[in-house]
Design a protein around this motif. Structure first.
Motif, PDB file in Angstrom:
ATOM      1  N   LYS A 514       0.876  -1.168  -0.045  1.00 54.99           N
ATOM      2  CA  LYS A 514      -0.014  -0.010   0.141  1.00 54.99           C
ATOM      3  C   LYS A 514       0.902   1.356  -0.012  1.00 54.99           C
ATOM      4  O   LYS A 514       0.299   2.311  -0.492  1.00 54.99           O
ATOM      5  CB  LYS A 514      -0.860   0.010   1.175  1.00 54.99           C
ATOM      6  CG  LYS A 514      -1.844  -1.042   1.103  1.00 54.99           C
ATOM      7  CD  LYS A 514      -2.928  -0.880   2.455  1.00 54.99           C
ATOM      8  CE  LYS A 514      -4.175  -2.115   2.343  1.00 54.99           C
ATOM      9  NZ  LYS A 514      -5.158  -2.018   3.432  1.00 54.99           N
ATOM     10  N   ILE A 515       2.134   1.403   0.474  1.00 53.18           N
ATOM     11  CA  ILE A 515       2.855   2.218   0.529  1.00 53.18           C
ATOM     12  C   ILE A 515       4.077   2.419  -0.659  1.00 53.18           C
ATOM     13  O   ILE A 515       4.831   3.235  -0.752  1.00 53.18           O
ATOM     14  CB  ILE A 515       3.511   2.468   1.859  1.00 53.18           C
ATOM     15  CG1 ILE A 515       4.670   1.446   1.994  1.00 53.18           C
ATOM     16  CG2 ILE A 515       2.508   2.669   2.977  1.00 53.18           C
ATOM     17  CD1 ILE A 515       5.286   1.374   3.372  1.00 53.18           C
ATOM     18  N   LEU A 516       3.961   1.583  -1.673  1.00 51.25           N
ATOM     19  CA  LEU A 516       4.815   1.385  -2.838  1.00 51.25           C
ATOM     20  C   LEU A 516       4.629   2.789  -3.570  1.00 51.25           C
ATOM     21  O   LEU A 516       5.785   3.251  -3.938  1.00 51.25           O
ATOM     22  CB  LEU A 516       4.489   0.350  -3.565  1.00 51.25           C
ATOM     23  CG  LEU A 516       4.987  -1.135  -3.165  1.00 51.25           C
ATOM     24  CD1 LEU A 516       4.497  -2.148  -3.960  1.00 51.25           C
ATOM     25  CD2 LEU A 516       6.389  -1.144  -2.956  1.00 51.25           C
ATOM     26  N   GLU A 517       3.630   3.261  -3.685  1.00 52.53           N
ATOM     27  CA  GLU A 517       3.435   4.753  -4.474  1.00 52.53           C
ATOM     28  C   GLU A 517       4.005   5.679  -3.963  1.00 52.53           C
ATOM     29  O   GLU A 517       4.274   6.694  -4.542  1.00 52.53           O
ATOM     30  CB  GLU A 517       1.795   4.766  -4.643  1.00 52.53           C
ATOM     31  CG  GLU A 517       1.292   5.338  -3.209  1.00 52.53           C
ATOM     32  CD  GLU A 517      -0.524   5.358  -3.599  1.00 52.53           C
ATOM     33  OE1 GLU A 517      -0.782   6.116  -4.535  1.00 52.53           O
ATOM     34  OE2 GLU A 517      -1.185   4.826  -2.706  1.00 52.53           O
ATOM     35  N   TYR A 518       4.376   5.545  -2.609  1.00 54.18           N
ATOM     36  CA  TYR A 518       5.097   6.885  -1.882  1.00 54.18           C
ATOM     37  C   TYR A 518       6.595   6.678  -2.204  1.00 54.18           C
ATOM     38  O   TYR A 518       7.458   7.509  -1.500  1.00 54.18           O
ATOM     39  CB  TYR A 518       4.760   6.961  -0.541  1.00 54.18           C
ATOM     40  CG  TYR A 518       3.330   7.180  -0.333  1.00 54.18           C
ATOM     41  CD1 TYR A 518       2.690   8.140  -0.907  1.00 54.18           C
ATOM     42  CD2 TYR A 518       2.344   6.168   0.384  1.00 54.18           C
ATOM     43  CE1 TYR A 518       1.173   8.364  -0.777  1.00 54.18           C
ATOM     44  CE2 TYR A 518       0.989   6.150   0.403  1.00 54.18           C
ATOM     45  CZ  TYR A 518       0.591   7.159  -0.180  1.00 54.18           C
ATOM     46  OH  TYR A 518      -0.834   7.282   0.129  1.00 54.18           O
ATOM     47  N   LEU A 519       7.199   5.465  -2.625  1.00 55.44           N
ATOM     48  CA  LEU A 519       8.645   5.294  -2.777  1.00 55.44           C
ATOM     49  C   LEU A 519       9.121   5.583  -4.212  1.00 55.44           C
ATOM     50  O   LEU A 519       8.388   5.684  -5.154  1.00 55.44           O
ATOM     51  CB  LEU A 519       8.811   3.760  -2.426  1.00 55.44           C
ATOM     52  CG  LEU A 519       8.231   3.362  -1.003  1.00 55.44           C
ATOM     53  CD1 LEU A 519       8.500   1.889  -0.817  1.00 55.44           C
ATOM     54  CD2 LEU A 519       9.101   4.228   0.125  1.00 55.44           C
ATOM     55  N   ASP A 520      10.382   5.725  -4.272  1.00 54.73           N
ATOM     56  CA  ASP A 520      10.805   5.911  -5.536  1.00 54.73           C
ATOM     57  C   ASP A 520      11.221   4.379  -6.333  1.00 54.73           C
ATOM     58  O   ASP A 520      11.105   3.601  -5.675  1.00 54.73           O
ATOM     59  CB  ASP A 520      12.602   6.388  -5.355  1.00 54.73           C
ATOM     60  CG  ASP A 520      13.160   6.432  -6.507  1.00 54.73           C
ATOM     61  OD1 ASP A 520      14.213   5.843  -6.935  1.00 54.73           O
ATOM     62  OD2 ASP A 520      12.664   7.333  -7.363  1.00 54.73           O
ATOM     63  N   ASP A 526      15.648  -2.009  -6.191  1.00 59.43           N
ATOM     64  CA  ASP A 526      16.944  -2.478  -5.470  1.00 59.43           C
ATOM     65  C   ASP A 526      16.760  -2.947  -4.032  1.00 59.43           C
ATOM     66  O   ASP A 526      17.454  -3.786  -3.621  1.00 59.43           O
ATOM     67  CB  ASP A 526      17.612  -1.391  -5.634  1.00 59.43           C
ATOM     68  CG  ASP A 526      18.187  -1.040  -6.979  1.00 59.43           C
ATOM     69  OD1 ASP A 526      18.028  -1.688  -7.925  1.00 59.43           O
ATOM     70  OD2 ASP A 526      18.737   0.218  -7.224  1.00 59.43           O
ATOM     71  N   GLU A 527      15.432  -2.581  -3.430  1.00 63.60           N
ATOM     72  CA  GLU A 527      15.451  -2.942  -2.012  1.00 63.60           C
ATOM     73  C   GLU A 527      14.247  -3.845  -1.657  1.00 63.60           C
ATOM     74  O   GLU A 527      14.202  -4.775  -0.944  1.00 63.60           O
ATOM     75  CB  GLU A 527      15.381  -1.550  -1.167  1.00 63.60           C
ATOM     76  CG  GLU A 527      16.361  -0.692  -1.263  1.00 63.60           C
ATOM     77  CD  GLU A 527      17.725  -1.521  -0.534  1.00 63.60           C
ATOM     78  OE1 GLU A 527      17.464  -2.364   0.280  1.00 63.60           O
ATOM     79  OE2 GLU A 527      18.984  -0.852  -0.931  1.00 63.60           O
ATOM     80  N   ILE A 528      13.154  -3.388  -2.290  1.00 58.04           N
ATOM     81  CA  ILE A 528      11.808  -4.067  -2.220  1.00 58.04           C
ATOM     82  C   ILE A 528      11.760  -5.522  -2.603  1.00 58.04           C
ATOM     83  O   ILE A 528      11.615  -6.402  -2.167  1.00 58.04           O
ATOM     84  CB  ILE A 528      10.452  -3.345  -2.383  1.00 58.04           C
ATOM     85  CG1 ILE A 528      10.631  -1.931  -1.639  1.00 58.04           C
ATOM     86  CG2 ILE A 528       9.313  -4.185  -1.863  1.00 58.04           C
ATOM     87  CD1 ILE A 528      10.590  -2.004   0.126  1.00 58.04           C
TER      88      ILE A 528
END
Length: 884
Positions: A514-520, A526-528
């Motif tokens: 749900k918070i993917l859209e707030y990430l680069d 590279d991280e998730i």
């Protein structure tokens, strides 16, 4: 502009000087810092009220100051009388302790210039609020000028005064004697408090049930500050020199009338002829006009009328007034309950706080912020009450401005952020996280709010972790990106990997999704996504959570997964998960749907890339050819260029190739039609055997060999080599099969001169002499070489029938023209085809090489002018059938 600044500077300097001179030398200044002048109150509005703080504890207080300069106009006796009256009133107030009386923090201190004492924080007197601004600073403070009493404040304030009088009359057997607007003080929370006990009268027999009060006779020659306010005094106090508790109730009736009539009492008293005024007032009270009470609320109008009665026995006492229906307002009851909380146990408090959210919206904001909020914040010291108080505090915070929240609420909330027990505290904070992040300053968010979220994620309670993970997405948009990337996401990942709870693991994945859209984008890649491959659990819910993150990342317009990552990492991982035995059919179908979408997009993107590369290569090739053509044009036009011969040759070839490319038609997609199969395949074996049979029918007897032609080593007769030998059919083993037309030259004379070839060639001219021979060779021995797919036919049966006289001998002979007229015909006249071999020999004469010889023409070929054979159309058709 400069004049305005100078005026402002002088005003500030004057105020500071007045304040300093007012308290200079007074012992109160040793313990308290005196601030600005905020209000006035007390008998005759003689007390100036300043805000202040206690030096040792920084506790906020109000400093009451009486400047002795105000009484310099009086004689020493009158001056002393005023000072003594004021001192008596403060001392009496200091001895009394009750919630409805103004609380004294520091007793009265006298200096040469002033009297001063300290009380609880004060806002203003009721007289100031209702428009009497005597002894106030200039200009009048805007908070006093714009202050309007709400109905709930008026109701509860009058109830408080009634309760204060009840305490005085019943508790300490005392009559106030001067209850008026200036002696009612509104503290900083808005509570109404009684002061001004300068003319209070205590009972002469306090132990008896019926107290007795002695009253002083009115002395009109005394200064006004030595006498009570006559506009609020009961008629019997002046006319009969008597007073009791009923006299204070009359004063309460006048106060109630003034509150609803903008501070105006019932009657205006002529202070120079007080007795005559009161006599007239007595007559008016006996027949009180309803119009005088029309501004008083109807539900309390009758009670006010009773309080203003000329007969003291008719007036209700203070205790009865506290129980009238007018004060049964929900807001007034709520405020009253807050004032008595110290008397309640935790169970009663909890029940009250649970129902409070229903009442708060009905109350004015000022009442909630300045009356209820401080009472709620005082409960934060009791951890058991925090879960009940905190929702109400945050509900009030929603209605506050950011400045009010920071100034009035946040200081009390900061210690609560650090509490982890009871569990409900964290839950309440997480549910209101959007409020906290919106109104809390960034520094406090970093130092107080987010650490509380991190502690919730790392809490040993699985319940807290679940609640935190469920709530984080609701306020993720308010978290700064560095904090989310460096602090929040690592803790979510850690909670997923280290927990033994399936619910926490699944909620962690759902929270990340749900918070993917707030990430680069590249942080996710590279991280998730690599983190998903570290999850050891294979429960279906976990696998579907992993799939959900892949799907969100892949389909989100801002994120997306590059095709290189799809091919190398994402698809292999998803394919391996899709065949897990724990998945049911629907879950497997969900995996396959995502995998197919990824494959489709990867195919489309890579195909588009290749098409673009091909187009770029074609464009570059065209541009290079165009530049070469341009340079060649320059060369051809005579431009001075020094090119070598090799460069010129290369340039000419490139120019020719470019010209061919330009002349080619544009490529267009064409549908390829399948070749129509031949209805009947040609039997090559039968054709071959027919030709061999024709050879077999020739006479093998040949005339005597003539001598070799001069200068030639070629034999003019066929050798005795068996028929299957290639050499006997004109094939030169050293030449091999070469394509027709290569090395062809027109025949010329003397072609046999100098030939070193020793291959013997058959003389087919001599065959014409043996056409009528009946010696047919027996070929039955070759029958066994063919398969039994068809009925066996002997080679003797395959031989052609004997020709009749007058017809052409065999098709084989017709292939090679008419027979030679004589054996002595000159050989030089025969045309040569390859390497000096005559046209009747070599490859053209070899039936195994030339496919045209496998078919029987319908008419004899005719020699062309060059001496070659002109084949019929049927031969060409057979050739196409054979070789396509």
């Amino acid at each position: 502009m400069e004049s305005m600044l100078n005026k402002l500077k002088s005003t500030v300097t004057k105020v500071t000087a007045d304040m300093t001179s007012a308290v200079m030398g007074n012992p109160v200044t040793r313990e308290f810092e005196v601030g600005r002048h905020i209000a006035s109150g007390g008998p005759g509005m003689c007390w100036r009220i300043y805000n202040g703080t206690k030096k040792s504890t920084k506790q906020e207080v109000a400093v009451f100051v009486f400047d002795k300069k105000m009484v310099e106009k009086y004689q020493k006796f009158d001056k002393d009388q005023i000072i003594e009256s004021l001192k008596r009133g403060v001392q009496q107030l200091t001895r009394l302790r009750h919630p409805r009386l103004l609380t004294v923090q520091h007793p009265l201190e006298e200096s040469r210039d002033c009297l001063a004492f300290c009380t609880e924080p004060v806002f203003a007197s009721l007289s100031n609020v209702l428009g009497q601004w005597d002894n106030l600073p200039s200009p009048v403070p805007t908070d006093i000028k714009d202050y309007k009493l709400y109905d709930v404040e008026t109701k509860y304030g009058l109830l408080q005064i009634s309760e204060g009088l009840s305490f005085l009359h019943s508790g300490v057997k005392m009559v106030h004697g001067n209850l008026c607007l200036e002696n009612v003080i509104l503290n900083k929370s808005g509570a109404w408090k009684i002061m001004g006990f300068d003319f209070s009268i205590s009972s002469t027999n306090p132990s008896d049930a019926e107290p007795k009060y002695s009253c002083k006779e009115w002395e009109p020659n005394l200064p006004p500050l030595c006498l009570p306010n006559p506009e609020y005094l009961a008629p019997e106090y002046i006319l009969s020199v008597s007073c009791d508790a009923a006299s204070d109730m009359y004063s309460l009736g006048v106060v109630m009338h003034a509150v609803f009539n903008e501070g105006k009492p019932v009657f205006q008293v002529n202070k120079h002829d007080i007795f005559k005024s009161f006599s007239r007032q007595l007559d008016q009270l006996s027949r009180l006009s309803p119009t005088m009470l029309n501004k008083i609320p109807e539900e309390v109008r009758e009670h006010v009328k009773m309080l203003l009665s000329v007969t003291p026995n008719v007036r209700p006492d203070a205790d009865q007034m506290t129980k009238i229906p007018f004060f049964d307002d929900v807001g007034a009851v709520t405020l009253a309950y807050f004032d008595s909380l110290f008397q309640r146990d935790n169970l009663q408090k909890s029940q009250f706080y649970k129902n409070l959210p229903k009442v708060l919206p009905k109350l004015p904001k000022r009442v909630v912020v300045y009356r209820i909020l401080p009472a709620l914040a005082s409960e934060f010291v009791n951890p058991d009450m925090v879960p009940f108080v905190l929702p109400n505090v945050l509900l009030i915070a929603e209605e506050c401005t950011k400045d009010e929240y920071v100034r009035l609420i946040l200081p009390d909330l900061s210690p609560v952020f650090k509490q982890q027990e009871p569990v409900q505290i964290l839950l309440i904070f997480l549910q209101k996280m959007d409020l906290l992040l919106t109104k809390t300053p960034p520094e406090d968010i970093k130092n107080s709010v987010l650490p509380m979220v991190y502690r919730a994620l790392e809490a040993p309670s699985i319940q807290i972790q679940e609640l935190c993970l469920n709530i984080i997405p609701t306020f993720a948009n308010l978290i700064e990106y560095p904090s989310m990337k460096n602090a929040l996401i690592p803790r979510i990942k850690s909670a997923c990997l280290q927990t033994s709870s399936l619910a926490v693991r699944v909620n962690s994945l759902v929270c990340l999704g749900k918070i993917l859209e707030y990430l680069d984008k590249w942080y996710v890649i590279d991280e998730i996504l690599p983190f998903l491959q570290q999850i050891p659990s294979r429960e279906p819910a976990v696998l579907m959570g992993v799939l959900g993150i892949y799907k969100c990342t892949f389909s989100h317009k801002k994120l997306g997964i590059p095709k290189e990552h799809l091919a190398a990492k994402s698809l292999p991982h998803l394919v391996s998960l899709s065949i897990d035995n724990n998945l049911n059919l629907n879950q497997f179908n969900s995996f396959m749907a995502v995998i197919k979408d990824m494959l489709t997009r990867m195919e489309a993107e890579h195909k588009t890339k290749l098409e673009q590369l091909h187009s770029m290569q074609e464009q570059q090739r065209y541009q290079s050819n165009h530049s070469l053509l341009s340079s060649s044009d320059v060369v051809m036009s005579g431009a001075p260029m020094s090119l070598t011969l090799e460069e010129k040759q290369r340039l000419a070839k490139e120019q020719e190739q470019a010209a061919k490319l330009r002349n080619q038609p544009a490529l267009a997609p064409q549908s390829i039609k399948p070749a129509t199969p031949s209805t009947q395949a040609k039997d090559l074996t039968s054709c071959l055997l027919n030709n061999m049979t024709s050879l077999g029918s020739l006479s093998l007897t040949s005339p005597p060999r003539p001598g070799l032609i001069q200068g030639s080593t070629i034999s003019a007769y066929p050798s005795t080599t068996p028929m299957g030998s290639m050499a006997s059919n004109g094939y030169n083993p050293t030449m091999g099969f070469q394509t027709g037309g290569q090395g062809m030259r027109p025949p010329g004379p003397g072609l046999y001169g100098g030939m070193a070839t020793t291959t013997s060639t058959p003389n087919f001219g001599a065959l014409t002499h043996n056409q009528g021979s009946t010696n047919t060779p027996d070929m039955s021995a070759l029958d066994s070489l063919f398969t039994s797919n068809k009925p066996k036919v002997s080679l003797n049966q395959m031989a052609p029938p004997k020709p009749t006289p007058g017809t052409t001998a065999t098709p084989w002979l017709n292939q090679f023209g008419s027979a030679q007229p004589s054996q002595t015909a000159p050989m030089q006249g025969a045309p040569l085809v390859m390497g000096g071999v005559t046209s009747g020999f070599g490859m053209q004469a070899n039936p195994f090489f030339s496919p045209q010889n496998f078919s029987q023409p319908t008419a004899a070929p005719v020699m062309n002018a060059g001496g070659g054979l002109r084949h019929s159309s049927s031969v060409n058709n057979d050739l196409k059938d054979l070789f396509g």
